[in-house]
Design a protein around this motif. Structure first.
Motif, short mmCIF file in Angstrom:
data_model
loop_
_atom_site.label_atom_id
_atom_site.label_comp_id
_atom_site.label_asym_id
_atom_site.label_seq_id
_atom_site.Cartn_x
_atom_site.Cartn_y
_atom_site.Cartn_z
N SER A 106 -2.39 0.30 -8.85
CA SER A 106 -2.56 -1.17 -8.54
C SER A 106 -2.14 -1.80 -7.73
O SER A 106 -2.59 -2.67 -6.69
CB SER A 106 -2.28 -2.16 -10.13
N ILE A 107 -0.66 -1.70 -7.43
CA ILE A 107 0.26 -2.14 -6.46
C ILE A 107 -0.44 -1.78 -5.10
O ILE A 107 -0.82 -2.62 -4.17
CB ILE A 107 1.53 -2.06 -6.39
N SER A 108 -0.69 -0.51 -4.98
CA SER A 108 -1.31 -0.16 -3.65
C SER A 108 -2.68 -0.63 -3.44
O SER A 108 -3.00 -0.90 -2.28
CB SER A 108 -1.23 1.51 -3.68
N GLN A 109 -3.43 -0.70 -4.30
CA GLN A 109 -4.78 -1.27 -4.00
C GLN A 109 -5.01 -2.74 -3.81
O GLN A 109 -5.49 -3.05 -3.16
CB GLN A 109 -5.87 -0.95 -5.46
N ILE A 110 -4.11 -3.44 -4.45
CA ILE A 110 -3.77 -5.05 -4.07
C ILE A 110 -3.42 -4.94 -2.65
O ILE A 110 -3.93 -5.91 -1.90
CB ILE A 110 -2.70 -5.46 -4.94
N GLY A 111 -2.62 -4.12 -2.20
CA GLY A 111 -2.33 -4.29 -0.85
C GLY A 111 -3.36 -3.96 0.00
O GLY A 111 -3.66 -4.64 1.12
N TYR A 112 -4.60 -3.10 -0.18
CA TYR A 112 -5.71 -3.13 0.43
C TYR A 112 -6.54 -4.52 0.39
O TYR A 112 -7.01 -4.98 1.52
CB TYR A 112 -6.59 -2.01 -0.24
N MET A 114 0.90 -1.10 -0.11
CA MET A 114 0.14 -0.07 0.12
C MET A 114 0.92 1.37 -0.20
O MET A 114 0.60 2.35 -0.91
CB MET A 114 -1.09 0.07 1.27
N VAL A 115 1.80 1.26 1.03
CA VAL A 115 2.58 2.52 1.15
C VAL A 115 3.57 2.85 -0.20
O VAL A 115 3.50 3.81 -0.78
CB VAL A 115 3.48 2.41 2.38
N VAL A 116 4.26 1.65 -0.25
CA VAL A 116 5.32 1.83 -1.46
C VAL A 116 4.70 2.08 -2.80
O VAL A 116 5.02 3.20 -3.59
CB VAL A 116 6.17 0.58 -1.55
N GLY A 117 3.58 1.41 -3.21
CA GLY A 117 2.77 1.57 -4.31
C GLY A 117 2.44 3.00 -4.38
O GLY A 117 2.72 3.57 -5.63
N SER A 118 1.83 3.61 -3.42
CA SER A 118 1.40 4.95 -3.69
C SER A 118 2.37 5.93 -3.65
O SER A 118 2.49 6.75 -4.19
CB SER A 118 0.29 5.21 -2.45
N ILE A 119 3.42 5.77 -2.86
CA ILE A 119 4.60 6.72 -2.82
C ILE A 119 5.38 6.89 -4.22
O ILE A 119 5.40 7.94 -4.68
CB ILE A 119 5.61 6.56 -1.86
N LEU A 120 5.42 5.63 -4.64
CA LEU A 120 6.16 5.56 -6.14
C LEU A 120 5.18 6.31 -7.23
O LEU A 120 5.81 6.52 -8.34
CB LEU A 120 6.46 4.05 -6.56
N ALA A 121 3.90 6.10 -6.89
CA ALA A 121 3.03 6.46 -8.00
C ALA A 121 3.04 8.00 -8.13
O ALA A 121 2.84 8.61 -9.19
CB ALA A 121 1.72 5.99 -7.64
N PHE A 122 3.65 8.81 -7.01
CA PHE A 122 3.56 10.40 -7.01
C PHE A 122 4.50 10.74 -8.28
O PHE A 122 4.13 11.70 -8.88
CB PHE A 122 4.23 10.54 -5.70
N GLY A 123 5.73 9.76 -8.45
CA GLY A 123 6.49 10.56 -9.41
C GLY A 123 6.30 10.28 -11.00
O GLY A 123 7.12 10.86 -11.76
#
Lengths: 501, 112
Positions: free
Chosen positions: A306-312, A285-294
């Motif tokens: 997708s990575i971050s939502q899979i975490g959910y 969740m955390v890594v996916g959304s932080i990486l999505a920022f850039g």
């Protein structure tokens, strides 16, 4: 009961027919693929109806008449129709979309052949009750997806496909090794029989080892964070319908469904495994959304999200209370709807504007109203804005965290939800609402055909109304029954053996 | 027991090959080694000491046979491995056409 094998017969048969006729009769591949997808959707709805009527809510089909555990069995319980409907609904809408979108590639029939093979693999994974059979279907789906990622045969696509293929096959080898060790311990391949043998023999040191192998293999297919490196390359490189298919359903069926089937119904969820899942989920969740920022590439942004939502989804499943499992499954459904919608939109945008760079886009809402508004709905739903589907599933997961005495997890889930809102706001808003541009408005509108628009509107409507699934008498029964399959854990074995009598 | 450990060592050699080698073809060979180690392990599980081939004839009792099921599974796994290898070699050839090299450090158009 005889309806069960048709999920594989129809999709494999369509793949075969398309490969035979598609080359010579140009339109035949469109008709065949779309009608096959429609039949599959109708069959899954019929299965749902069938399973509600049977006592105990379980059906076991004996392949070739052999009685399990000797022969292969196909098991339909309440979780199966839920997954089948999700997969086949998304696949049907994507097949409609592909009719026009895939015109710009040569050899459309090859695309449809691989598409149907992938669908056969996914349907097979969902309905099978045999662990080696699961591996075979997993490989069918995985190999066709490697080929589909490379479908455009440009340099980047080939590179992404090679990376995906290497990581995917290493993951599959770990799964095969795990199955081999599990077979030597239980002397059976049938999942229900395996669960029985494991409970009879009691806890053994071999089980944690096998768990790690499966966690690594299936975790790689699900793109949980330490194993996620292939996803941001592979998903954006594929043609848009395939990105939608991969992000929408493939990672969920190959990864999450297989993981939860094995860990909940065969091994039985233990405290330690659940804790590992929670850690992986939080990391994703955390890594996916932080990486999505850039990200400035629209498809890469969606891939990271997708990575971050899979975490959910994994978080919901891992906490293990009935409410949280329900939240996880509901988020799985919602995510497959809005993420495939967003990828289909990105395809139209790339098609009309000719770039995937978010910085070069502006005013999509005014140029292409349908694409613009459906993108807006998808993005709002993924951020969790109240009346839309994504809000309800995230809310359930957060409530379940608090209910299960994990307030920290609830806080992290809320924090990541805010992060999601932030990066979508930052990236998508200028592209949608931005005014300044010197481009020709009218030429854009012509390019999205009615079929593409129809499937995007259908997905957008679904993501608006999917919150209704929580209303009793509408869809709550479906969700609750699907939840109970996972929540009941290893009593799955007893149910299967009772159905066999 | 020793054979199982040798099998795992073979598996690790394959993983090392995939992780460390820079040539696409060597990576594919590494994947082949991983697959063979897995298949060998599977076949070894079905082995019984002094066992005979699992063919049932009329006058023989079902005694001291090797387990035939892993052999059938290994056949399937070999076919799957063949498909993966063929696909990956095809992709590697296409990559060579586009980039003019097999070196993965030079094939880096994607950000990762």
């Amino acid at each position: 009961m005889t309806v069960v094998p048709f999920f594989i017969i129809v999709s494999l048969g369509a793949a075969f027919l398309i490969s035979v006729f598609g080359k010579h009769y140009k339109r035949s591949s469109d008709y065949l693929a779309n009608s096959a997808c429609f039949i599959l959707l109708a069959l899954s709805l019929y299965t749902l109806n069938l399973i509600c009527k049977t006592p105990n809510h379980i059906l076991v089909y004996r392949v070739g008449g052999w009685i399990p555990p000797i022969g292969i069995s196909m098991v339909i319980d309440c979780l199966t129709p839920f997954m089948l409907i999700t997969v086949n609904l998304v696949a049907f809408l994507i097949a409609i979309y592909s009719i026009n979108y895939m015109e710009r590639y040569t050899d459309k029939w090859k695309f449809y052949t691989l598409f149907m093979l992938m669908l056969a693999g996914m349907n097979g994974i969902i309905i099978t009750g045999d662990i080696f059979n699961l591996f075979v279907f997993l490989e069918i789906a995985a190999i066709s997806s490697y080929a589909l990622v490379a479908f455009g045969t440009e340099a980047e696509e080939l590179e992404a496909s090679f990376k995906y293929a290497v990581m995917g096959s290493v993951g599959s080898s770990f799964i095969l090794l795990g199955i081999a060790i599990l077979y030597s311990y239980t002397s059976t391949l049938n999942m229900a029989d395996m669960a029985k043998a494991i409970t009879q023999k009691g806890p053994a040191k071999i089980l944690p080892f096998v768990s790690v192998l499966f966690l690594m293999g299936f975790g790689l297919k699900a793109a949980l964070v330490p194993f996620h490196a292939w996803l941001p390359d592979a998903h954006p490189s594929a043609p848009a319908p395939i990105s939608a298919m991969l992000s929408g359903v493939l990672i969920k069926v190959l990864g999450i469904y297989a993981l939860s089937r094995i860990f909940f119904n065969v091994f039985g969820m233990s405290q330690a495994v659940s804790r590992i899942f929670i850690i992986l989920a939080i990391a994703s969740m955390v890594v996916g959304s932080i990486l999505a920022f850039g990200q400035s590439d629209i498809k890469r942004l969606f891939a990271y999200s997708s990575i971050s939502q899979i975490g959910y989804i994994v978080l919901g499943l891992a906490i293990g209370t009935p409410l949280s499992i329900m939240g996880g499954l509901f988020h799985l459904f919602n995510h497959s709807i809005f993420k495939s919608l967003l990828f289909l939109n990105s395809g139209v945008i790339e098609h009309s504007i000719g770039t995937r760079d978010l910085k070069k886009m502006s005013g999509i809402l005014y140029k292409m109203p349908v694409t613009g508004y459906t993108t807006l709905i998808g993005a709002l739903s993924i951020c969790g804005i109240p009346p839309l589907g994504g809000f309800w599933s995230k809310l359930i997961i957060i409530f379940a965290c608090i209910q299960a005495n994990h307030p920290v997890l609830a806080l992290i889930a809320i924090f990541v939800s805010i992060l999601t809102l932030a990066y979508y706001f930052k990236a998508v808003t200028p592209a949608l609402f931005g005014r300044e541009d010197g481009q020709d408005y009218k030429s854009f509108r012509k390019k999205a055909s009615w079929a593409m628009n129809a499937s995007m509107i259908a997905l957008a409507t679904l993501s608006i109304i999917s919150g209704l699934m929580l209303v009793p008498n509408l869809g709550a029964g479906l969700l609750k029954d699907a939840t109970s399959v996972l929540a009941n854990g290893i009593s799955y074995a007893n149910l299967v053996f009772e159905a066999l009598k | 027991m020793l054979t199982y450990f040798l099998c795992f060592i073979l598996f690790s050699i394959g993983v090392y090959c995939v992780l460390r080698k820079r040539n696409l073809i060597k990576i594919i060979i590494g994947l082949g080694i991983i697959e063979y180690a897995g298949n060998l392990f599977f076949a070894l599980i079905g082995y019984r000491t002094e066992g005979r081939s699992p063919i049932l004839t009329q006058d023989q009792a079902i005694k001291n046979m090797v387990d035939p099921l892993p052999q059938a599974l290994v056949l399937t796994a070999i076919v799957i491995g063949l498909a993966v290898t063929a696909l990956m070699v095809a992709i590697a050839i296409r990559i060579y056409e586009k980039y003019g090299t097999f070196d993965i450090t030079k094939i880096n158009k994607l950000k990762g």
